[in-house]
Design a protein around this motif. Sequence first.
Motif, PDB file in Angstrom:
ATOM      1  N   SER A   1       0.853  -1.174   0.000  1.00 46.16           N
ATOM      2  CA  SER A   1       0.000   0.000   0.000  1.00 46.16           C
ATOM      3  C   SER A   1       0.888   1.223   0.000  1.00 46.16           C
ATOM      4  O   SER A   1       1.917   1.247   0.651  1.00 46.16           O
ATOM      5  CB  SER A   1      -0.880   0.017   1.252  1.00 46.16           C
ATOM      6  OG  SER A   1      -1.724  -1.085   1.268  1.00 46.16           O
ATOM      7  N   SER A   2       0.480   2.219  -0.729  1.00 48.01           N
ATOM      8  CA  SER A   2       1.283   3.422  -0.788  1.00 48.01           C
ATOM      9  C   SER A   2       0.385   4.640  -0.667  1.00 48.01           C
ATOM     10  O   SER A   2      -0.692   4.686  -1.232  1.00 48.01           O
ATOM     11  CB  SER A   2       2.046   3.473  -2.112  1.00 48.01           C
ATOM     12  OG  SER A   2       2.810   4.650  -2.185  1.00 48.01           O
ATOM     13  N   SER A   3       0.839   5.584   0.103  1.00 45.64           N
ATOM     14  CA  SER A   3       0.132   6.839   0.229  1.00 45.64           C
ATOM     15  C   SER A   3       1.050   7.920  -0.310  1.00 45.64           C
ATOM     16  O   SER A   3       2.138   8.111   0.194  1.00 45.64           O
ATOM     17  CB  SER A   3      -0.200   7.106   1.698  1.00 45.64           C
ATOM     18  OG  SER A   3      -0.916   8.307   1.802  1.00 45.64           O
TER      19      SER A   3
ATOM     20  N   ASP B   1      -3.378  11.879   2.941  1.00 44.26           N
ATOM     21  CA  ASP B   1      -4.075  10.605   2.767  1.00 44.26           C
ATOM     22  C   ASP B   1      -3.921   9.687   3.978  1.00 44.26           C
ATOM     23  O   ASP B   1      -4.676   8.731   4.127  1.00 44.26           O
ATOM     24  CB  ASP B   1      -3.543   9.861   1.535  1.00 44.26           C
ATOM     25  CG  ASP B   1      -3.841  10.581   0.238  1.00 44.26           C
ATOM     26  OD1 ASP B   1      -4.740  11.437   0.209  1.00 44.26           O
ATOM     27  OD2 ASP B   1      -3.147  10.290  -0.760  1.00 44.26           O
ATOM     28  N   LEU B   2      -2.953   9.964   4.834  1.00 40.71           N
ATOM     29  CA  LEU B   2      -2.698   9.077   5.963  1.00 40.71           C
ATOM     30  C   LEU B   2      -3.911   8.958   6.882  1.00 40.71           C
ATOM     31  O   LEU B   2      -4.237   7.862   7.344  1.00 40.71           O
ATOM     32  CB  LEU B   2      -1.485   9.559   6.759  1.00 40.71           C
ATOM     33  CG  LEU B   2      -0.141   9.488   6.037  1.00 40.71           C
ATOM     34  CD1 LEU B   2       0.957  10.096   6.901  1.00 40.71           C
ATOM     35  CD2 LEU B   2       0.198   8.067   5.649  1.00 40.71           C
TER      36      LEU B   2
ATOM     37  N   SER C   1      -6.968   8.998   6.270  1.00 43.92           N
ATOM     38  CA  SER C   1      -8.067   8.215   5.718  1.00 43.92           C
ATOM     39  C   SER C   1      -7.604   6.849   5.200  1.00 43.92           C
ATOM     40  O   SER C   1      -8.408   6.107   4.637  1.00 43.92           O
ATOM     41  CB  SER C   1      -8.759   8.994   4.597  1.00 43.92           C
ATOM     42  OG  SER C   1      -7.845   9.246   3.543  1.00 43.92           O
ATOM     43  N   ASN C   2      -6.345   6.509   5.411  1.00 42.08           N
ATOM     44  CA  ASN C   2      -5.834   5.219   4.963  1.00 42.08           C
ATOM     45  C   ASN C   2      -6.527   4.101   5.734  1.00 42.08           C
ATOM     46  O   ASN C   2      -6.546   4.097   6.970  1.00 42.08           O
ATOM     47  CB  ASN C   2      -4.318   5.171   5.163  1.00 42.08           C
ATOM     48  CG  ASN C   2      -3.737   3.854   4.714  1.00 42.08           C
ATOM     49  OD1 ASN C   2      -3.817   2.868   5.442  1.00 42.08           O
ATOM     50  ND2 ASN C   2      -3.167   3.849   3.528  1.00 42.08           N
TER      51      ASN C   2
ATOM     52  N   LEU D   1      -4.298   2.161   8.344  1.00 40.22           N
ATOM     53  CA  LEU D   1      -3.984   2.940   9.538  1.00 40.22           C
ATOM     54  C   LEU D   1      -5.217   3.167  10.404  1.00 40.22           C
ATOM     55  O   LEU D   1      -5.138   3.093  11.633  1.00 40.22           O
ATOM     56  CB  LEU D   1      -3.346   4.273   9.148  1.00 40.22           C
ATOM     57  CG  LEU D   1      -2.000   4.167   8.434  1.00 40.22           C
ATOM     58  CD1 LEU D   1      -1.481   5.551   8.059  1.00 40.22           C
ATOM     59  CD2 LEU D   1      -0.985   3.419   9.278  1.00 40.22           C
ATOM     60  N   CYS D   2      -6.361   3.380   9.776  1.00 40.85           N
ATOM     61  CA  CYS D   2      -7.602   3.559  10.533  1.00 40.85           C
ATOM     62  C   CYS D   2      -7.967   2.283  11.279  1.00 40.85           C
ATOM     63  O   CYS D   2      -8.437   2.342  12.418  1.00 40.85           O
ATOM     64  CB  CYS D   2      -8.732   3.983   9.608  1.00 40.85           C
ATOM     65  SG  CYS D   2      -8.564   5.682   9.014  1.00 40.85           S
TER      66      CYS D   2
ATOM     67  N   PHE E   1       3.142  -1.394   4.192  1.00 43.59           N
ATOM     68  CA  PHE E   1       2.716  -0.022   3.924  1.00 43.59           C
ATOM     69  C   PHE E   1       3.929   0.886   3.776  1.00 43.59           C
ATOM     70  O   PHE E   1       4.904   0.756   4.505  1.00 43.59           O
ATOM     71  CB  PHE E   1       1.840   0.473   5.079  1.00 43.59           C
ATOM     72  CG  PHE E   1       1.403   1.904   4.946  1.00 43.59           C
ATOM     73  CD1 PHE E   1       0.352   2.240   4.118  1.00 43.59           C
ATOM     74  CD2 PHE E   1       2.045   2.908   5.644  1.00 43.59           C
ATOM     75  CE1 PHE E   1      -0.058   3.552   3.994  1.00 43.59           C
ATOM     76  CE2 PHE E   1       1.641   4.219   5.530  1.00 43.59           C
ATOM     77  CZ  PHE E   1       0.585   4.544   4.707  1.00 43.59           C
TER      78      PHE E   1
ATOM     79  N   PHE F   1       5.268   5.079   2.430  1.00 43.38           N
ATOM     80  CA  PHE F   1       5.000   6.428   1.934  1.00 43.38           C
ATOM     81  C   PHE F   1       6.330   7.154   1.847  1.00 43.38           C
ATOM     82  O   PHE F   1       7.333   6.697   2.397  1.00 43.38           O
ATOM     83  CB  PHE F   1       3.988   7.181   2.802  1.00 43.38           C
ATOM     84  CG  PHE F   1       4.467   7.478   4.187  1.00 43.38           C
ATOM     85  CD1 PHE F   1       5.007   8.706   4.494  1.00 43.38           C
ATOM     86  CD2 PHE F   1       4.364   6.533   5.184  1.00 43.38           C
ATOM     87  CE1 PHE F   1       5.453   8.989   5.777  1.00 43.38           C
ATOM     88  CE2 PHE F   1       4.794   6.802   6.471  1.00 43.38           C
ATOM     89  CZ  PHE F   1       5.345   8.033   6.759  1.00 43.38           C
TER      90      PHE F   1
ATOM     91  N   THR G   1      -0.004  12.737  11.347  1.00 41.87           N
ATOM     92  CA  THR G   1      -0.016  11.509  12.146  1.00 41.87           C
ATOM     93  C   THR G   1      -0.463  11.721  13.585  1.00 41.87           C
ATOM     94  O   THR G   1      -0.834  10.757  14.255  1.00 41.87           O
ATOM     95  CB  THR G   1       1.373  10.836  12.145  1.00 41.87           C
ATOM     96  OG1 THR G   1       2.353  11.754  12.622  1.00 41.87           O
ATOM     97  CG2 THR G   1       1.737  10.346  10.757  1.00 41.87           C
TER      98      THR G   1
END
Length: 99
Positions: free
Chosen positions: A4-6, A11-12, A14-15, A18-19, A40, A42, A58
């Motif tokens: 996964s890449s942000s 975007d973090l 709503s990732n 991470l949520c 994950f 970024f 964050t």
Amino acid sequence: MGVSSSHSMNDLKSNVLLCQLVGPACVAVDDNFWEELLQFSFSIPDNSADARLLEEATYPLCKKLEDNTALSGNLGNLVKKFVERVRLMTDETKCEKWV
């Protein structure tokens, strides 16, 4: 699956991964979620302004993790998975030395 890449620090928050990590629901240690989370990635900030943006992006996630970890146990499970991954990598390195 896959990495996964942000591409944006915005975007973090709503990732999905991470949520789920910081949420109130427990993620079992043997859930495939942990493999996905550990893949994950970024872009790392390369200047102080971007580092500040990362910190701001964050902070809410860290706060949620702090608030929910007693209920979910996800922080402890993350540490367990990390230790397991390090142990596997260490064992692989030892095996490669003997080959």
